[in-house]
Design an enzyme around this catalytic site. Sequence first.
Site, mmCIF file in Angstrom:
data_model
loop_
_atom_site.group_PDB
_atom_site.id
_atom_site.type_symbol
_atom_site.label_atom_id
_atom_site.label_comp_id
_atom_site.label_asym_id
_atom_site.label_seq_id
_atom_site.Cartn_x
_atom_site.Cartn_y
_atom_site.Cartn_z
ATOM 1 N N GLU A 100 0.823 -1.215 0.000
ATOM 2 C CA GLU A 100 0.000 0.000 0.000
ATOM 3 C C GLU A 100 0.858 1.267 0.000
ATOM 4 O O GLU A 100 0.362 2.353 0.314
ATOM 5 C CB GLU A 100 -0.957 -0.001 1.198
ATOM 6 C CG GLU A 100 -1.950 -1.153 1.137
ATOM 7 C CD GLU A 100 -3.110 -1.010 2.106
ATOM 8 O OE1 GLU A 100 -3.185 0.005 2.825
ATOM 9 O OE2 GLU A 100 -3.943 -1.926 2.145
ATOM 10 N N LYS A 115 -15.663 -1.928 2.579
ATOM 11 C CA LYS A 115 -14.951 -2.278 1.349
ATOM 12 C C LYS A 115 -15.977 -2.860 0.391
ATOM 13 O O LYS A 115 -16.542 -3.927 0.656
ATOM 14 C CB LYS A 115 -13.888 -3.339 1.655
ATOM 15 C CG LYS A 115 -12.700 -2.854 2.481
ATOM 16 C CD LYS A 115 -11.883 -4.061 2.941
ATOM 17 C CE LYS A 115 -10.505 -3.674 3.446
ATOM 18 N NZ LYS A 115 -9.832 -4.852 4.075
HETATM 19 P P1 PGA Z 1 -6.525 -6.075 2.239
HETATM 20 O O1 PGA Z 1 -5.954 -5.080 3.333
HETATM 21 O O2 PGA Z 1 -7.075 -5.275 1.132
HETATM 22 O O3 PGA Z 1 -5.294 -6.892 1.867
HETATM 23 O O4 PGA Z 1 -7.570 -6.915 2.938
HETATM 24 C C1 PGA Z 1 -6.610 -3.942 3.770
HETATM 25 C C2 PGA Z 1 -7.062 -4.069 5.211
HETATM 26 O O5 PGA Z 1 -6.849 -5.110 5.873
HETATM 27 O O6 PGA Z 1 -7.669 -3.157 5.725
HETATM 28 ZN ZN ZN Z 2 -7.985 -4.375 7.745
#
Ligand code: PGA
Ligand code: ZN
Length: 439
Positions: free
Chosen positions: A206, A340
Amino acid sequence: MSAAARIESIQAREVLDSRGRPTVEVEISVAGGWVGSAIVPSGASTGSHEAVELRDGDLRRLRGRGVRQAVGNINHLIAPHLVGQDAANQVTIDALLISLDGTRNKSRLGANAILGVSLAAARAAASAMRLPLWRYLGQGRVLPLPMINVISGGLHASHNLDFQDFMIMPVGAASYSRALEMSLEVHWAVHDLLLERELSTLKADEGGFGPALPDNRAALDLLMAAVERAGYRPGDEIAFALDAAATHFYRPEQGRYDLASEGRMCDVSELIDLLAAWVANYPIVSIEDGLAEDDWAGWRELTDRLGGAVQLVGDDLFTTNPQRVRQGVDQGIANAVLVKMNQIGTLTETLAVIRLAREAGYRPVISARSGETEDSTIADLAVATNAGQIKIGSLAQSERLAKYNQLLRIEDALGAEAQFAGWRDLSPAGSRSAGSAVG
Ligand code: PGA
Ligand code: ZN
């Protein structure tokens, strides 16, 4: 049908995400020649209750990571049913997608296929109405307070640390653009400190730094030093947020948490003690996934111990799923929900989870995935819904900056109408004021 945004064609293809892995892009053309497109993100530290991301699994091609099946499902199974529909009728489109799939977790057509179509439809309808997406999606005027990744660990950085994200929140900023400036100065201060200490400045998934530090606490100390080096008061101006992503160091066979970088296994109470000690010693205002996704009893204890002092965000715990959020609310677990879109799979369901969280007094935090693209929809979503917080990753790499920059554009477009979500303005939960956080 006389709808202004009548769908004329749907075209999907395989493109690549920020890790260079295949993902789904969808383009929808509507009457009048307007086009909307969307690219679906992808997680690495995924929760087991997420909607299913369909991967080809054919090891002869791209290690089985291809998404040709998902693309084929869009072009051959979904498109024939959606052509002729009004793209502006999001609820109908998403209901159609859900019923065409027919499974509880979107495993037949793939949540990646379904979300791509759902978002491209919204974008096509917005362009047909000559509206930017954030205006099309809602009445929001609030730029979100960002939760910015500075140091990365866990699955995003080859396990250098057990905890996944060590983040800053520029709680002392008066505007979104000022929040970015303050955060950049801290990000650069971390870079300088790493060079001085002869530690790696290489970036993790990230865009956060992924140095080999002796233990998790060293990352907090490094953040403290960087905030001070940048000239800010820790707590008052820059607070900390953590994503432990504890599901990924939980060992279910032993019922214990494996803090490998510290060379110890701890039980749930010991891990909560550790988090409580950190909250007492560092200006931490938010902890995400402090415990594993199905450790409901542990989460109850965590919430009793820390829920009055800090924001407790459920990511793998809730997976943007209304049933799981409802269960958490009923049991008084956590006080914030990570949102998400690809964990649930349609825009309509995402908006419903945000509404559900709000009504229960839980704060929504709109979030990117570790595998991202130039698609900046979450920036628009955060403003449209007045979510108040957003988690995008580090201030590096174009797949992250696409969102940070889109928020700058929206701030600019709103002009004097723009509002900014300061920490103190965020309703319920994590009642601790950022200013009193140190000590
Ligand atoms: P991921 O990580 O997209 O790999 O799940 C983001 C998070 O855990 O917030
Ligand atoms: Zn997370």
